[in-house]
Design a protein around this motif. Structure first.
Motif, PDB file in Angstrom:
ATOM      1  N   UNK A 131      -6.412   7.853   6.610  1.00 33.00           N
ATOM      2  CA  UNK A 131      -7.340   8.853   7.129  1.00 33.00           C
ATOM      3  C   UNK A 131      -7.572   9.984   6.124  1.00 33.00           C
ATOM      4  N   UNK A 132      -6.643  10.137   5.180  1.00 29.90           N
ATOM      5  CA  UNK A 132      -6.768  11.139   4.124  1.00 29.90           C
ATOM      6  C   UNK A 132      -7.161  10.497   2.803  1.00 29.90           C
ATOM      7  N   UNK A 133      -7.560   9.224   2.851  1.00 27.54           N
ATOM      8  CA  UNK A 133      -7.996   8.531   1.647  1.00 27.54           C
ATOM      9  C   UNK A 133      -6.894   7.885   0.835  1.00 27.54           C
ATOM     10  N   UNK A 134      -5.678   7.824   1.367  1.00 28.77           N
ATOM     11  CA  UNK A 134      -4.555   7.196   0.654  1.00 28.77           C
ATOM     12  C   UNK A 134      -4.703   5.688   0.761  1.00 28.77           C
ATOM     13  N   UNK A 189      -3.577   1.640   0.481  1.00 24.80           N
ATOM     14  CA  UNK A 189      -2.425   0.906   0.986  1.00 24.80           C
ATOM     15  C   UNK A 189      -1.255   1.061   0.013  1.00 24.80           C
ATOM     16  N   UNK A 190      -0.086   1.328   0.560  1.00 23.50           N
ATOM     17  CA  UNK A 190       1.080   1.636  -0.250  1.00 23.50           C
ATOM     18  C   UNK A 190       2.059   0.471  -0.268  1.00 23.50           C
ATOM     19  N   UNK A 191       2.455   0.076  -1.479  1.00 16.54           N
ATOM     20  CA  UNK A 191       3.423  -0.999  -1.653  1.00 16.54           C
ATOM     21  C   UNK A 191       4.711  -0.673  -0.895  1.00 16.54           C
ATOM     22  N   UNK A 192       5.211  -1.645  -0.150  1.00 17.95           N
ATOM     23  CA  UNK A 192       6.430  -1.441   0.629  1.00 17.95           C
ATOM     24  C   UNK A 192       6.200  -0.792   1.989  1.00 17.95           C
ATOM     25  N   UNK A 193       4.998  -0.300   2.214  1.00 19.99           N
ATOM     26  CA  UNK A 193       4.650   0.300   3.506  1.00 19.99           C
ATOM     27  C   UNK A 193       3.639  -0.579   4.222  1.00 19.99           C
ATOM     28  N   UNK A 194       2.487  -0.806   3.606  1.00 28.44           N
ATOM     29  CA  UNK A 194       1.464  -1.666   4.217  1.00 28.44           C
ATOM     30  C   UNK A 194       1.545  -3.118   3.774  1.00 28.44           C
ATOM     31  N   UNK A 195       2.129  -3.367   2.644  1.00 24.20           N
ATOM     32  CA  UNK A 195       2.211  -4.753   2.171  1.00 24.20           C
ATOM     33  C   UNK A 195       3.512  -4.984   1.433  1.00 24.20           C
TER      34      UNK A 195
END
Length: 167
Positions: free
Chosen positions: A156-159, A161-167
């Motif tokens: 929602x803040x433009x971040x 997908x983060x490795x280890x969090x979303x994938x």
């Protein structure tokens, strides 16, 4: 039992992985298949493959983004469904991640999902399904439904997908 993890929030696959770990901790035999997700796409796949060996399969082609890709997605889904049917008699619990996504995009059919349910019930096998878009007919059959609701997410803040969090 039929357990379903659904909703628009993050955590459905994580809940499936946790359910599988809990069952294995109780001495149960578990198989874990993923619709949609390609092999090597997500971090949980590495660990599940180590733990489950041949009882883990990432059988997808990624998320369906173009209609011309539908036949390849359908073929991959049929192969995973056959693997699931063949594996079911050998396990106490079968987890099929992203089933609801595949169902909602007509990559798998209601009849195919119902067929798995019909196989699992008399054998006393637990079936765990996940994904967005839980249809009413499947919710009614489920023993447990947990809905993940998104309250706040970094995207929602433009971040990205983060490795280890979303994938």
């Amino acid at each position: 039992m039929l357990l379903i993890y659904t909703g628009n929030g993050k955590g459905k696959t994580s809940a499936c992985v946790g359910q599988a770990i809990r069952a294995m901790g109780q001495g149960m035999t578990v198989a874990f298949g993923q619709f949609m997700k390609r092999h090597g796409q997500a971090g949980e796949q590495e660990m599940l493959e180590r733990l489950l060996g041949e009882r883990f399969r990432a059988g997808g082609k990624g998320f369906l983004r173009r209609e011309e890709d539908r036949p390849a997605h359908r073929k991959a889904a049929q192969e995973l469904l056959q693997w699931a049917e063949d594996t079911l008699p050998q396990v106490d619990m079968l987890v099929l991640d992203e089933t609801l996504y595949a169902l909602g995009y007509d990559i798998v059919t209601r009849d195919e999902v119902e067929h798995l349910l019909e196989l699992a019930e008399p054998q006393g096998r637990h079936l765990v399904l996940s994904g967005r878009g839980l249809p009413d007919w499947l919710a009614e059959r489920a023993d447990l439904v947990t809905e993940m609701n998104e309250v706040k997410h970094p995207w929602q803040k433009g971040v990205q997908a983060t490795r280890g969090i979303e994938f």
